[in-house]
Design an enzyme around this catalytic site. Sequence first.
Site, PDB file in Angstrom:
ATOM      1  N   TYR A 147       0.814  -1.217   0.000  1.00 45.59           N
ATOM      2  CA  TYR A 147       0.000   0.000   0.000  1.00 45.59           C
ATOM      3  C   TYR A 147       0.852   1.273   0.000  1.00 45.59           C
ATOM      4  O   TYR A 147       0.338   2.358  -0.224  1.00 45.59           O
ATOM      5  CB  TYR A 147      -0.956   0.017   1.207  1.00 45.59           C
ATOM      6  CG  TYR A 147      -1.985  -1.103   1.200  1.00 45.59           C
ATOM      7  CD1 TYR A 147      -2.058  -2.004   0.138  1.00 45.59           C
ATOM      8  CD2 TYR A 147      -2.881  -1.262   2.251  1.00 45.59           C
ATOM      9  CE1 TYR A 147      -2.984  -3.026   0.132  1.00 45.59           C
ATOM     10  CE2 TYR A 147      -3.814  -2.291   2.242  1.00 45.59           C
ATOM     11  CZ  TYR A 147      -3.861  -3.171   1.186  1.00 45.59           C
ATOM     12  OH  TYR A 147      -4.787  -4.191   1.176  1.00 45.59           O
ATOM     13  N   LYS A 193       4.065 -15.526   2.389  1.00 47.24           N
ATOM     14  CA  LYS A 193       3.968 -16.290   1.139  1.00 47.24           C
ATOM     15  C   LYS A 193       5.407 -16.580   0.706  1.00 47.24           C
ATOM     16  O   LYS A 193       5.844 -16.228  -0.395  1.00 47.24           O
ATOM     17  CB  LYS A 193       3.189 -15.444   0.099  1.00 47.24           C
ATOM     18  CG  LYS A 193       2.845 -16.165  -1.174  1.00 47.24           C
ATOM     19  CD  LYS A 193       1.764 -17.225  -1.029  1.00 47.24           C
ATOM     20  CE  LYS A 193       1.539 -17.957  -2.334  1.00 47.24           C
ATOM     21  NZ  LYS A 193       0.758 -19.194  -2.176  1.00 47.24           N
ATOM     22  N   ASP A 232      -2.327 -18.509   1.930  1.00 43.84           N
ATOM     23  CA  ASP A 232      -3.471 -19.232   1.353  1.00 43.84           C
ATOM     24  C   ASP A 232      -3.974 -20.309   2.313  1.00 43.84           C
ATOM     25  O   ASP A 232      -5.179 -20.494   2.493  1.00 43.84           O
ATOM     26  CB  ASP A 232      -3.120 -19.824  -0.028  1.00 43.84           C
ATOM     27  CG  ASP A 232      -1.703 -20.376  -0.111  1.00 43.84           C
ATOM     28  OD1 ASP A 232      -0.912 -20.113   0.811  1.00 43.84           O
ATOM     29  OD2 ASP A 232      -1.386 -21.089  -1.081  1.00 43.84           O
ATOM     30  N   ASP A 289      -4.973  -7.083   5.961  1.00 47.89           N
ATOM     31  CA  ASP A 289      -6.211  -6.396   5.595  1.00 47.89           C
ATOM     32  C   ASP A 289      -7.291  -7.430   5.286  1.00 47.89           C
ATOM     33  O   ASP A 289      -8.421  -7.373   5.786  1.00 47.89           O
ATOM     34  CB  ASP A 289      -5.913  -5.524   4.352  1.00 47.89           C
ATOM     35  CG  ASP A 289      -7.047  -4.576   4.034  1.00 47.89           C
ATOM     36  OD1 ASP A 289      -8.034  -4.552   4.794  1.00 47.89           O
ATOM     37  OD2 ASP A 289      -6.957  -3.870   3.015  1.00 47.89           O
ATOM     38  N   ASP A 316     -10.483  -9.037   8.049  1.00 48.39           N
ATOM     39  CA  ASP A 316     -11.908  -8.970   7.700  1.00 48.39           C
ATOM     40  C   ASP A 316     -12.525 -10.362   7.679  1.00 48.39           C
ATOM     41  O   ASP A 316     -13.664 -10.554   8.113  1.00 48.39           O
ATOM     42  CB  ASP A 316     -12.101  -8.315   6.321  1.00 48.39           C
ATOM     43  CG  ASP A 316     -12.252  -6.805   6.441  1.00 48.39           C
ATOM     44  OD1 ASP A 316     -11.985  -6.269   7.536  1.00 48.39           O
ATOM     45  OD2 ASP A 316     -12.615  -6.157   5.448  1.00 48.39           O
TER      46      ASP A 316
END
Length: 361
Positions: free
Chosen positions: A142, A193, A225, A249, A253
């Site tokens: 970001y 990852k 994942d 992020d 959620d």
Amino acid sequence: MATYRIAVLPGDGIGQEVTPEAVRVLNVVGKGAGVGFEFEEALVGGAALDATGVPLAPGALELCRASHAILFGAVGGPTWDDVPHEKRPERGLLALRKELDLYANLRPAKCFSMLVDASPLKRSVVEGTDLMVIRELTGGLYFGEPRGVERFADGGARAVNTMAYTSREIERIARTGFEVARKRRKRLASVDKANVLVVSQLWREVVTRVGKDYPDVTLEHVLVDNCAMALVHKPTQFDTIVTENTFGDILSDEAAILAGSMGMLPSASLGGAVGLYEPVHGTAPDIAGKGIANPIAAILSAAMLLRYALGLEKDAERVERAVLRVLEEGHRTADIAHVGTKTVGTREMADLIVRALEAQY
Ligand code: NAD
């Protein structure tokens, strides 16, 4: 008597309804625990924009810097949807995060046993879920450079974002992860990852090194994942999760769904000298002004403030117990109500929690 200065920034919409209830709860703790609280309010978001022309009122940042903690509501709403980018209400919150170097976002997701049926997942999956997602908040995709879109003469284009982390950035969020896990069930899952991304390989290397300073905390590395699957398959396997900005992020959620309603979820943003405590939810324009918003997320954010900003662990637990007791008695705000429960408004729910809290001192 210790006295703590708390900056109160209710913001917009239901932020203005739930934040005062969290202040009431802190006042009860003050009386019961024999500590003093000085609350000072400042405008942020649309409220600040309307009154002062900018989304963080002049003096608000200085007030926050001079405080022991910040109690925040929520910002934004349809009224300000068309204002220019740099004046948008959320710029006020982003400015605070940046100026105060709030690089660690803590989001607990706990499934209260009496709210199991409010979750869209099966009882057998969510029951007993009690986890904390720690998201790095100021680095990664970001913020990384270079970023931008290149337009070609043939009508095509190429867009770039950069995922970059320094070892220093990884080390400080890893330390937050281990410190938080140490206060919980002493298990930390670092999510990356590393089978594909070199950034994740450095992440794993640094987290492993930092882990040597915390031999009492069990560290495991989980691929993002796998983590996404496990969260909806066997969420009880997790205690504390630490991860980079983008993964965090999404996963935070996903974890929020486990707890049933947005109205139940608190958060803390930590890093620099002063932390910011806020409900995860937004300003809920659809119910703002009706007195029916659930104040529990804001009240549990106040509990996090007691725990992480002031080290008042026992009082934080008292607040959490008071919330639990009121839910056990069957009281619900509309967002978590179901057949057989008693529906109450914002003020009434807070009154009940205040009484259950007072009874513990
Ligand atoms: P939201 O969280 O405001 O609302 C989503 C849904 O959950 C709505 O139906 C709402 O009524 C319900 N809800 C949320 N909190 C509740 C509570 N405490 N009690 C009962 N029900 C509750 O998200 P949204 O509708 O996507 O966004 C509304 C506005 O809030 C937007 O302007 C958005 O930008 C802003 N927002 C701000 C923050 C923040 O300040 N940190 C976070 C998210 C959204």
